[in-house]
Design a protein around this motif. Structure first.
Motif, PDB file in Angstrom:
ATOM      1  N   ARG A 159      33.632  29.412  36.630  1.00 39.40           N
ATOM      2  CA  ARG A 159      32.398  29.912  37.233  1.00 39.40           C
ATOM      3  C   ARG A 159      32.590  30.388  38.662  1.00 39.40           C
ATOM      4  NH1 ARG A 159      30.031  31.788  33.717  1.00 39.40           N
ATOM      5  NH2 ARG A 159      28.101  31.834  34.923  1.00 39.40           N
ATOM      6  N   GLY A 160      33.810  30.303  39.184  1.00 39.37           N
ATOM      7  CA  GLY A 160      34.071  30.810  40.525  1.00 39.37           C
ATOM      8  C   GLY A 160      34.559  29.730  41.467  1.00 39.37           C
ATOM      9  N   ILE A 161      35.278  30.146  42.498  1.00 36.95           N
ATOM     10  CA  ILE A 161      35.880  29.198  43.437  1.00 36.95           C
ATOM     11  C   ILE A 161      34.816  28.483  44.268  1.00 36.95           C
ATOM     12  CG2 ILE A 161      36.201  30.892  45.296  1.00 36.95           C
ATOM     13  CD1 ILE A 161      38.596  28.019  44.337  1.00 36.95           C
ATOM     14  N   VAL A 162      33.678  29.121  44.528  1.00 33.88           N
ATOM     15  CA  VAL A 162      32.622  28.471  45.304  1.00 33.88           C
ATOM     16  C   VAL A 162      32.077  27.265  44.544  1.00 33.88           C
ATOM     17  CG1 VAL A 162      30.325  28.732  46.300  1.00 33.88           C
ATOM     18  CG2 VAL A 162      31.997  30.565  46.561  1.00 33.88           C
ATOM     19  N   THR A 163      31.815  27.446  43.237  1.00 35.33           N
ATOM     20  CA  THR A 163      31.366  26.328  42.415  1.00 35.33           C
ATOM     21  C   THR A 163      32.418  25.245  42.379  1.00 35.33           C
ATOM     22  OG1 THR A 163      30.070  27.810  41.012  1.00 35.33           O
ATOM     23  CG2 THR A 163      30.615  25.650  40.102  1.00 35.33           C
ATOM     24  N   LEU A 326      56.035  37.237  33.605  1.00 40.79           N
ATOM     25  CA  LEU A 326      56.693  36.060  33.042  1.00 40.79           C
ATOM     26  C   LEU A 326      55.724  35.121  32.333  1.00 40.79           C
ATOM     27  CD1 LEU A 326      59.166  35.302  35.982  1.00 40.79           C
ATOM     28  CD2 LEU A 326      59.688  36.371  33.772  1.00 40.79           C
ATOM     29  N   PHE A 327      54.552  35.630  31.998  1.00 41.66           N
ATOM     30  CA  PHE A 327      53.591  34.869  31.204  1.00 41.66           C
ATOM     31  C   PHE A 327      52.702  35.892  30.495  1.00 41.66           C
ATOM     32  CE2 PHE A 327      50.794  30.765  31.366  1.00 41.66           C
ATOM     33  CZ  PHE A 327      51.319  30.388  30.138  1.00 41.66           C
ATOM     34  N   PHE A 328      51.835  35.446  29.622  1.00 44.13           N
ATOM     35  CA  PHE A 328      50.964  36.371  28.910  1.00 44.13           C
ATOM     36  C   PHE A 328      50.225  37.278  29.900  1.00 44.13           C
ATOM     37  CE2 PHE A 328      51.034  32.433  26.296  1.00 44.13           C
ATOM     38  CZ  PHE A 328      51.766  32.937  25.219  1.00 44.13           C
ATOM     39  N   ARG A 329      50.209  38.576  29.631  1.00 43.57           N
ATOM     40  CA  ARG A 329      49.628  39.537  30.581  1.00 43.57           C
ATOM     41  C   ARG A 329      48.168  39.249  30.880  1.00 43.57           C
ATOM     42  NH1 ARG A 329      49.498  44.532  28.200  1.00 43.57           N
ATOM     43  NH2 ARG A 329      50.045  43.634  26.184  1.00 43.57           N
ATOM     44  N   LYS A 330      47.437  38.758  29.888  1.00 44.39           N
ATOM     45  CA  LYS A 330      46.011  38.498  30.088  1.00 44.39           C
ATOM     46  C   LYS A 330      45.778  37.396  31.110  1.00 44.39           C
ATOM     47  CE  LYS A 330      41.721  38.096  27.435  1.00 44.39           C
ATOM     48  NZ  LYS A 330      41.199  39.345  28.005  1.00 44.39           N
ATOM     49  N   VAL A 331      46.784  36.531  31.312  1.00 43.28           N
ATOM     50  CA  VAL A 331      46.678  35.451  32.298  1.00 43.28           C
ATOM     51  C   VAL A 331      46.583  36.024  33.713  1.00 43.28           C
ATOM     52  CG1 VAL A 331      47.929  33.464  33.285  1.00 43.28           C
ATOM     53  CG2 VAL A 331      47.797  33.759  30.802  1.00 43.28           C
ATOM     54  N   ALA A 332      47.024  37.274  33.882  1.00 41.25           N
ATOM     55  CA  ALA A 332      46.982  37.912  35.202  1.00 41.25           C
ATOM     56  C   ALA A 332      45.639  38.553  35.508  1.00 41.25           C
ATOM     57  CB  ALA A 332      48.088  38.965  35.304  1.00 41.25           C
ATOM     58  N   GLU A 333      44.651  38.380  34.624  1.00 45.88           N
ATOM     59  CA  GLU A 333      43.350  38.988  34.853  1.00 45.88           C
ATOM     60  C   GLU A 333      42.415  38.050  35.612  1.00 45.88           C
ATOM     61  OE1 GLU A 333      41.673  40.324  31.206  1.00 45.88           O
ATOM     62  OE2 GLU A 333      43.331  41.702  30.755  1.00 45.88           O
ATOM     63  N   ILE A 334      41.603  38.649  36.468  1.00 41.54           N
ATOM     64  CA  ILE A 334      40.592  37.916  37.220  1.00 41.54           C
ATOM     65  C   ILE A 334      39.231  38.219  36.603  1.00 41.54           C
ATOM     66  CG2 ILE A 334      39.497  37.607  39.480  1.00 41.54           C
ATOM     67  CD1 ILE A 334      42.375  36.593  39.282  1.00 41.54           C
ATOM     68  N   ASN A 335      38.425  37.175  36.358  1.00 40.44           N
ATOM     69  CA  ASN A 335      37.126  37.407  35.718  1.00 40.44           C
ATOM     70  C   ASN A 335      36.074  37.871  36.732  1.00 40.44           C
ATOM     71  OD1 ASN A 335      36.189  35.137  37.093  1.00 40.44           O
ATOM     72  ND2 ASN A 335      36.242  33.798  35.304  1.00 40.44           N
ATOM     73  N   LYS A 336      34.858  38.058  36.271  1.00 44.01           N
ATOM     74  CA  LYS A 336      33.788  38.575  37.132  1.00 44.01           C
ATOM     75  C   LYS A 336      33.426  37.624  38.268  1.00 44.01           C
ATOM     76  CE  LYS A 336      31.693  41.393  33.480  1.00 44.01           C
ATOM     77  NZ  LYS A 336      30.481  41.622  32.643  1.00 44.01           N
ATOM     78  N   LYS A 337      33.800  36.360  38.127  1.00 47.64           N
ATOM     79  CA  LYS A 337      33.524  35.371  39.170  1.00 47.64           C
ATOM     80  C   LYS A 337      34.635  35.304  40.217  1.00 47.64           C
ATOM     81  CE  LYS A 337      29.650  33.864  37.351  1.00 47.64           C
ATOM     82  NZ  LYS A 337      28.349  33.983  38.047  1.00 47.64           N
ATOM     83  N   GLY A 338      35.675  36.139  40.040  1.00 47.71           N
ATOM     84  CA  GLY A 338      36.740  36.202  41.028  1.00 47.71           C
ATOM     85  C   GLY A 338      37.795  35.137  40.891  1.00 47.71           C
ATOM     86  N   VAL A 339      37.962  34.549  39.698  1.00 51.70           N
ATOM     87  CA  VAL A 339      38.990  33.530  39.464  1.00 51.70           C
ATOM     88  C   VAL A 339      39.778  33.906  38.205  1.00 51.70           C
ATOM     89  CG1 VAL A 339      37.721  31.659  40.577  1.00 51.70           C
ATOM     90  CG2 VAL A 339      37.379  32.085  38.146  1.00 51.70           C
ATOM     91  N   PRO A 340      41.018  33.376  38.061  1.00 52.61           N
ATOM     92  CA  PRO A 340      41.810  33.674  36.867  1.00 52.61           C
ATOM     93  C   PRO A 340      41.282  32.915  35.655  1.00 52.61           C
ATOM     94  CG  PRO A 340      43.003  32.159  38.286  1.00 52.61           C
ATOM     95  CD  PRO A 340      41.768  32.565  39.042  1.00 52.61           C
TER      96      PRO A 340
END
Length: 467
Positions: A159-163, A326-340
């Motif tokens: 849900r985001g780094i602030v939460t 060096l890991f699944f490419r999708k792991v490099a995505e950031i969601n709409k809340k600004g976290v991986p």
């Protein structure tokens, strides 16, 4: 996908960083480990000395580590330092072991500890309450609660780094205040107990002498070159001081020596506290029958906050690995809340699987040597990078360099030698887990050469890695 969707947001200040460090360090160990140490060292003085020496070495590691954090405040932390100082393979082996066992195994173990202590309040939560039994798999109410905890905290961190930091601040502050309250009780409410007088008589009479992660989301820290080193130092120092004072309270309330056949906390002492729950035994002397409930609530709060910190920190390492192909490419995505978000979810799934397997405890025993090895290599990286990259700005430099970092390296190297000699059944399986990562690294790197171009390439400045 637009590049800005891959940026981590800077939302973590100095207080947040200290809370994250302290919160992830304080789990359930301080409430039970002292019993095992007391049986090993055999005297009150050496019990305190073990905690004091451990604390000093931990603080030395933190103040040395701060140099690396200030010069490379990049997402991925220790993974980045090892990659830059040695070779991408070394960084990968750290990330591989972290994901496979260290981080996820710790999350599983802490979740089960939370569930077990919850059972003191809610008897339905018990390892004897088997909900499903299929072959060797026993799905108990304890495992159900542990999995629920992991799933909830995993969702919360997406849900985001602030939460995430807000929850961590609340639980870390609660834990520290509660431990300080425990220390205060030990000093002012135990005048009629003569355990300390008994312990003073044998304070140094030892029967024998025994033996005893990067957790800040660096790229999300405001002014990381200042706040990351300070968070590490202050967070570690606070925890170490509280731990030493807590153990002093233990020996003030309870005699060190006792009998496993004792009928109460005083007769069993620290060495044979029921189920090694020293804190509960100490509290029972002061509060009687309510002690178990008080400590159960306290430990539930502590383990909840600890696991939140672990779940918050780990995915940043996997994110950095994925950015390097060096890991699944999708792991490099950031969601709409600004976290991986996907990295957080992958970690949660593997942690739950380890919970179900019941192997997390053994796996954690196996990688103690590997953990020491990676931390030793990380502090050694300070020396290597001063030669390889002398021109990189170092806003914070390791205190007492080169002597103090060298003390840490020599101490941990000595411990590793002892483990290799006396605990081969634990050290060598851990080394095997690490070494299996070598062919995996080359296989993954070969595969990623054909796909890494599909990842958006951001400069460090664009990604918010540089202030």
């Amino acid at each position: 996908m637009q590049a800005e969707n891959h940026l981590l947001k800077k939302r973590v200040n100095l207080f947040d960083g200290i809370c994250i460090v302290a919160g992830a360090m304080i789990g359930s160990g301080i409430f039970i480990v002292s019993a095992d140490i007391a049986r090993s060292v055999g005297s009150p003085g050496w019990l305190l000395m073990v905690w004091l020496i451990t604390g000093i070495i931990t603080v030395i590691g933190a103040i040395s580590y701060g140099e690396l954090a200030s010069m490379m405040p990049h997402v991925g932390g220790q993974y980045v330092y090892l990659k830059e100082a040695y070779h991408p393979l070394v960084g990968f082996l750290f990330g591989w072991t972290t994901f496979l066992v260290i981080q996820c195994g710790s999350i599983a173990a802490v979740a089960v500890a939370f569930a077990k202590f919850s059972g003191v309040l809610f008897p339905w939560i018990s390892e004897s309450n088997i909900l499903l039994h299929i072959g060797p798999l026993k799905f108990t109410s304890t495992i159900l609660v542990a999995i629920t905890m992991i799933a909830f905290l995993t969702w919360l961190n997406t849900r985001g780094i602030v939460t995430g930091k807000t929850v961590q601040n609340i639980f870390s502050s609660t834990k520290v205040i509660a431990l300080l309250g425990f220390v205060l009780i030990g000093f002012v409410a135990t005048k009629g107990i003569n355990s300390f007088a008994l312990n003073k008589e044998v304070f140094w009479h030892a029967s024998r002498i025994g033996e005893n992660n990067q957790i800040i989301p660096l790229a999300e820290v405001i002014n990381p070159k200042r706040n990351v080193p300070l968070s590490l130092v202050f967070g570690t120092l606070i925890v170490c001081l509280i731990y030493v004072f807590t153990n002093f309270v233990y020996i003030k309330i309870l005699p060190l020596s006792g009998s496993p056949a004792g009928t109460d906390a005083l007769s069993r002492g620290i060495q044979f506290a029921a189920d090694d729950r020293v804190a509960t035994s100490a509290m029972s002397v002061v509060f009687g029958n309510y002690a178990a409930l008080i400590m159960a609530i306290f430990i539930m709060i502590s383990t909840f906050g600890c696991n939140h910190g672990l779940i918050l920190a780990g995915p940043r390492v996997y994110y950095a690995m994925a950015r390097d192909g060096l890991f699944f490419r999708k792991v490099a995505e950031i969601n709409k809340k600004g976290v991986p978000g996907f990295a957080i979810a992958v970690q949660g799934v593997w942690s739950i699987l380890l919970c179900l397997s019941g192997t997390y405890s053994n796996l954690l025993d196996y990688v103690i040597f590997a953990v020491l090895l990676f931390f030793t290599l990380t502090i050694l990286a300070i020396f290597i990078l001063r030669v390889k990259k002398p021109d990189i700005p170092r806003p914070y430099k390791a205190l007492g360099y080169p002597v103090i970092p060298a003390i840490y390296i020599l101490t941990t190297a000595f411990i590793m030698v002892i483990l290799l000699i006396y605990k081969p059944n634990y050290t060598f399986p851990g080394l095997i887990i690490v070494l299996v990562g070598i062919p995996v690294f080359y296989i993954w790197r070969g595969y990623s050469k054909n796909h890494v171009s599909e990842l958006p390439v951001d400069t460090e400045e664009e990604a918010g890695f540089i202030d």
